[in-house]
Design a protein around this motif. Sequence first.
Motif, PDB file in Angstrom:
ATOM      1  N   SER A 365       4.985   1.106   6.962  1.00  9.70           N
ATOM      2  CA  SER A 365       6.133   0.273   7.590  1.00  9.70           C
ATOM      3  C   SER A 365       5.812  -0.956   7.783  1.00  9.70           C
ATOM      4  N   GLN A 366       6.740  -1.632   8.135  1.00 12.80           N
ATOM      5  CA  GLN A 366       6.699  -2.924   8.515  1.00 12.80           C
ATOM      6  C   GLN A 366       6.496  -3.365  10.516  1.00 12.80           C
ATOM      7  N   GLN A 376      -4.404 -10.378  13.633  1.00 16.71           N
ATOM      8  CA  GLN A 376      -5.256 -11.818  12.216  1.00 16.71           C
ATOM      9  C   GLN A 376      -6.170 -11.189  12.125  1.00 16.71           C
ATOM     10  N   GLY A 377      -5.714  -9.744  11.185  1.00 14.74           N
ATOM     11  CA  GLY A 377      -6.270  -9.437  10.407  1.00 14.74           C
ATOM     12  C   GLY A 377      -6.179  -9.196   8.806  1.00 14.74           C
ATOM     13  N   VAL A 378      -5.346  -9.685   8.699  1.00 20.89           N
ATOM     14  CA  VAL A 378      -5.123  -9.932   6.989  1.00 20.89           C
ATOM     15  C   VAL A 378      -5.726 -10.644   6.605  1.00 20.89           C
ATOM     16  N   LYS A 379      -6.986 -12.518   7.489  1.00 23.64           N
ATOM     17  CA  LYS A 379      -7.559 -12.732   5.784  1.00 23.64           C
ATOM     18  C   LYS A 379      -9.115 -12.202   6.180  1.00 23.64           C
ATOM     19  N   HIS A 380      -9.345 -11.378   6.814  1.00 20.25           N
ATOM     20  CA  HIS A 380     -10.119 -10.088   6.421  1.00 20.25           C
ATOM     21  C   HIS A 380      -9.920  -9.487   5.283  1.00 20.25           C
ATOM     22  N   LEU A 381      -8.703  -8.359   4.934  1.00 23.91           N
ATOM     23  CA  LEU A 381      -8.891  -8.152   4.034  1.00 23.91           C
ATOM     24  C   LEU A 381      -8.411  -8.942   2.849  1.00 23.91           C
ATOM     25  N   VAL A 382      -8.109 -10.181   2.852  1.00 20.98           N
ATOM     26  CA  VAL A 382      -8.481 -10.992   1.854  1.00 20.98           C
ATOM     27  C   VAL A 382      -9.231 -11.360   1.635  1.00 20.98           C
ATOM     28  N   SER A 383     -10.438 -11.590   2.826  1.00 18.02           N
ATOM     29  CA  SER A 383     -11.859 -11.364   2.804  1.00 18.02           C
ATOM     30  C   SER A 383     -12.975 -10.372   1.950  1.00 18.02           C
ATOM     31  N   SER A 404       2.496  -6.592   1.023  1.00 22.72           N
ATOM     32  CA  SER A 404       2.949  -8.291   0.722  1.00 22.72           C
ATOM     33  C   SER A 404       4.726  -7.414   0.651  1.00 22.72           C
ATOM     34  N   ALA A 405       4.814  -6.077  -0.124  1.00 19.90           N
ATOM     35  CA  ALA A 405       6.323  -5.788  -0.632  1.00 19.90           C
ATOM     36  C   ALA A 405       6.527  -5.160   0.552  1.00 19.90           C
ATOM     37  N   ILE A 406       6.138  -4.803   0.911  1.00 20.86           N
ATOM     38  CA  ILE A 406       6.213  -3.924   2.108  1.00 20.86           C
ATOM     39  C   ILE A 406       7.840  -5.851   3.223  1.00 20.86           C
ATOM     40  N   ASN A 407       6.429  -6.905   3.792  1.00 16.44           N
ATOM     41  CA  ASN A 407       6.945  -7.729   4.052  1.00 16.44           C
ATOM     42  C   ASN A 407       6.492  -8.885   3.787  1.00 16.44           C
ATOM     43  N   LEU A 408       6.870  -9.510   2.439  1.00 17.86           N
ATOM     44  CA  LEU A 408       5.799 -10.281   2.484  1.00 17.86           C
ATOM     45  C   LEU A 408       6.210 -12.262   3.221  1.00 17.86           C
ATOM     46  N   GLU A 409       7.049 -12.241   3.969  1.00 15.52           N
ATOM     47  CA  GLU A 409       7.982 -13.240   4.886  1.00 15.52           C
ATOM     48  C   GLU A 409       6.415 -13.281   6.074  1.00 15.52           C
ATOM     49  N   THR A 410       6.148 -11.949   6.509  1.00 10.84           N
ATOM     50  CA  THR A 410       5.434 -12.229   7.968  1.00 10.84           C
ATOM     51  C   THR A 410       3.918 -12.886   7.274  1.00 10.84           C
ATOM     52  N   LEU A 411       3.514 -12.067   5.842  1.00  6.37           N
ATOM     53  CA  LEU A 411       2.466 -12.769   5.127  1.00  6.37           C
ATOM     54  C   LEU A 411       2.095 -14.173   4.612  1.00  6.37           C
ATOM     55  N   GLU A 412       3.172 -14.054   4.528  1.00  7.12           N
ATOM     56  CA  GLU A 412       2.900 -16.064   3.546  1.00  7.12           C
ATOM     57  C   GLU A 412       2.446 -16.526   3.472  1.00  7.12           C
ATOM     58  N   GLU A 413       1.958 -17.129   5.610  1.00  8.84           N
ATOM     59  CA  GLU A 413       0.920 -18.387   6.073  1.00  8.84           C
ATOM     60  C   GLU A 413       0.154 -18.023   5.969  1.00  8.84           C
ATOM     61  N   SER A 414      -0.578 -16.176   6.572  1.00  7.55           N
ATOM     62  CA  SER A 414      -1.758 -15.791   6.621  1.00  7.55           C
ATOM     63  C   SER A 414      -2.605 -16.248   5.266  1.00  7.55           C
ATOM     64  N   GLY A 443      -1.798  -7.438 -10.438  1.00  5.34           N
ATOM     65  CA  GLY A 443      -0.388  -6.344  -9.961  1.00  5.34           C
ATOM     66  C   GLY A 443       0.031  -7.161  -8.474  1.00  5.34           C
ATOM     67  N   LEU A 444      -1.504  -7.788  -8.183  1.00  3.47           N
ATOM     68  CA  LEU A 444      -0.767  -8.404  -6.632  1.00  3.47           C
ATOM     69  C   LEU A 444       0.202  -9.491  -6.396  1.00  3.47           C
ATOM     70  N   LEU A 445      -0.911 -10.175  -7.309  1.00  6.34           N
ATOM     71  CA  LEU A 445       0.059 -11.299  -8.035  1.00  6.34           C
ATOM     72  C   LEU A 445       1.690 -11.368  -8.468  1.00  6.34           C
ATOM     73  N   CYS A 446       2.007 -10.603  -8.858  1.00  3.12           N
ATOM     74  CA  CYS A 446       3.601  -9.968  -9.327  1.00  3.12           C
ATOM     75  C   CYS A 446       3.853  -9.579  -8.228  1.00  3.12           C
ATOM     76  N   SER A 447       3.722  -9.322  -6.687  1.00  2.00           N
ATOM     77  CA  SER A 447       4.236  -9.588  -5.392  1.00  2.00           C
ATOM     78  C   SER A 447       3.948 -10.837  -4.876  1.00  2.00           C
ATOM     79  N   LEU A 448       3.285 -11.980  -4.786  1.00  2.00           N
ATOM     80  CA  LEU A 448       2.652 -13.214  -4.443  1.00  2.00           C
ATOM     81  C   LEU A 448       3.945 -14.051  -4.941  1.00  2.00           C
ATOM     82  N   LEU A 449       4.484 -13.901  -6.208  1.00  2.00           N
ATOM     83  CA  LEU A 449       5.317 -14.446  -7.132  1.00  2.00           C
ATOM     84  C   LEU A 449       6.827 -14.291  -6.285  1.00  2.00           C
TER      85      LEU A 449
END
Length: 493
Positions: A365-366, A376-383, A404-414, A443-449
């Motif tokens: 869910s969004q 600020q949990g996104v950076k830990h998922l990236v790590s 990123s498929a749910i809400n890429l706009e919100t996560l873009e900056e992180s 697969g994730l790169l395709c979402s980021l594009l």
Amino acid sequence: CAVKAAQVLSEIAKNEEMKTPCIEADLVLALVPLLESTDQEMLLHAGRAIGRICYDNRDLQEELVKVGVITSLVRILTDYAESEPLVHVDLLALCNLADLDTAKEALSKTKVAEQLVKQLRRAENHERLELVFEVLQALAENDALKVQLVEAGVQEVLSEILLRLQGSSQAEDTCILKAASDLIVSLLLGDKYTQKFFLLRSELSRSTHILLALYDCHTIRLLISETGFLKTDGNCVRMVQLGVIHQLLDLLDKHVESEDVSVQHAALSALRNLAIPVVNKVQMLEEGVVERIQALLRSEMPPVQFKLLGTLRMLAAGQADAAEILGQDPMLLNRLVQWCNANDHTSVRGEANRLLVSILHHNRSQEVVKAIQEAQGVKHLVSMTTSKHAAMQNEALNALAIASAINLETLEESFKESQLVQSLHKLLQDDKTSPEVKYNSMGLLCSLLNSGDLRQEIEEDKIKETLEQLCSHSNANVVKEAVTTLQVLRGET
């Protein structure tokens, strides 16, 4: 005169100073043949005299076993099972001898298990119960005797005792409950045959909740960790139906401020195992388990933190409602982020990351994505994508793809701040990266594009060249995904 002589000796042997003269006069060996008598009075006095002379004298006790006293004691217990004085003397003798390995070996060749179970069943007072339990506990250290006790039905009697005395506040009853629970644990720690036989033949699923009521963390821990009792779905479902959840939660509440982590650790282990069957997850959620165990979030004890995180993750698995509760709790998310930074405790850090992933995976869910972003949990998922373990890398990549498929706009900056694009490029370039991780990275790169800024980063980092090289990779799935990602990058699909 033999009966009177034995009676005199039993009285003399009450005096500590007279034991040595009795031993020096070889009276013990003179008394042993009298145990073959059919005269109950003779047996009573001879048994008392031998017991008093040999008490706390290991050498003499070994000598008794060697001359065959065990056979006589079991015969008396069998032939005079309803004679209270004789049974009492006999049990005292067995209690004194049962610690000897030689005695256990001799007893394993008799039907003592059957007779002791009978005495346990017919015991009418606390003193007799305690005496029988003391003998049984010593015998349960021997594997052969352990099997014999289970085959004689000791588990059924133990369950009856637990159920009969449950809820009693009397100190004597509590002692009996404790002795029964200790014996159950001893029996369950036997070989697999004994354990399986015990569980099949007993009412343990009905009576384990009474063991928990004793607040005996040792018993709980052994039942869970070493016997496998709570590692089968059938037992777990029955336990939840019996209401054991509330007892475990009450146990946690009682010890939430305690520095002794053993009780918390044991109770959380039990909750985690109970949460494995899907039907249990639903019931545990309805009964408010998630909310109640969050009181432990303030714990500073790494073992408790680790078990708490594992329990929450098990509850969230496959349950969107549980994941939503967890994913929109600011206090929990903030604590998770703190634990994601726990460099001194890698197990806690790893489990915190995996819970974040699980929340995203099971509740798409969004609102949850936004809450994790705000904590600020996104950076830990990236790590987590750079973990040494491929399983954790894949979990993180899949969670990030979902988010990123749910809400890429919100996560873009992180994503930009945490250099996600650069991390993905390294994974694709590294020959040691597993094919599955490469596949999920693309697969994730395709979402980021789908983001203009992130697309620009991908182009500037020259990921296109790496993708072209992957088109000749030895793994067919990697090749297929590389081709697809290149097409998306070129705007062809």
